[in-house]
Design an enzyme around this catalytic site. Structure first.
Site, PDB file in Angstrom:
ATOM      1  CB  THR A  14      33.620  39.883  44.720  1.00 23.84           C
ATOM      2  OG1 THR A  14      32.980  41.135  44.481  1.00 23.84           O
ATOM      3  CG2 THR A  14      33.545  39.567  46.208  1.00 23.84           C
ATOM      4  CG  ASP A  75      30.073  36.911  34.316  1.00 24.77           C
ATOM      5  OD1 ASP A  75      30.624  37.936  34.762  1.00 24.77           O
ATOM      6  OD2 ASP A  75      29.672  36.824  33.138  1.00 24.77           O
TER       7      ASP A  75
END
Length: 211
Positions: A14, A75
């Protein structure tokens, strides 16, 4: 038996420091030092998958291969039964403003309105069942991987209610909790305890660090 993480560093795929902080707090007790892909200067790979699993694996594998370390990616999104599982992997895309809709960014009220408009077109008796999904993907540089899927079932309501959530939270009423409050009306700590992400992390922790 699933391959297990040892101590040391784990790359979180991320560029969002808030997400890094949240995951670090969850995994810190297990001897892992979490570092973000962003802090390592790793690019964000195109999310070309058509499922949550595919996209999570794309991100985890890219981070593991580029860093030479084990990597974790997630996700997540909302699926609505009556809409054939949409918006699904396009959950965030439905909130993206077009060039004629103002400055770049995400308009979640617009996204919630799009979902509601499609449900209303189907009629007043349309099934409003929905679920939030989260997939966690672990990948190692040699290609081995593990996947953990979590979900929180519920139903959609309208109009949006609550100020404490984000995304589609103001229209989502979880069925895993008594009452009719939306995710945006309950305390964050309570939401996190029953969320799709909590479910996925519980499965990962049990598999990776359990007896």
């Amino acid at each position: 038996m699933t391959r297990r993480l040892g101590g040391g560093s784990l790359v979180i795929a991320t560029h969002n420091e808030g997400k890094l902080k949240e995951i670090s707090a969850l995994l810190g007790p297990y001897g892992l030092k979490c570092i973000s892909a962003g802090s390592l200067g790793l690019p964000e790979p195109p999310e070309t998958g058509t499922t949550f699993v595919e996209n999570a694996l794309i991100k985890a594998r890219a981070a593991a291969e580029a860093s030479g370390l084990a990597a974790l990616a997630d996700d997540s999104g909302l699926s609505v039964d009556a809409l054939g599982g949409r918006p699904g992997v396009y959950t965030a895309d439905w909130a993206e403003r077009q060039w004629f809709e103002g400055s770049p960014g995400r308009d979640w009220y617009m996204a919630m309105g799009k979902v509601e408009g499609m449900l209303q077109q189907l009629g007043p008796d349309t099934d409003r069942s929905a679920a939030f999904h989260c997939v966690l993907a672990l990948a190692w540089p040699d290609g081995e991987h593990a996947v953990y899927e979590g979900q929180c079932p519920g139903a959609l309501t309208w109009p949006p209610r609550g100020e404490m959530g984000f995304g589609y939270d103001p229209v989502f009423v979880p069925s895993t909790r008594d009452g009719s409050e939306t995710f945006a009306e309950i305390a964050p700590s309570e939401k996190h305890a029953i969320s799709h992400r909590a479910d996925a992390f519980a499965k990962m922790v049990a598999d990776q660090f359990g007896a």
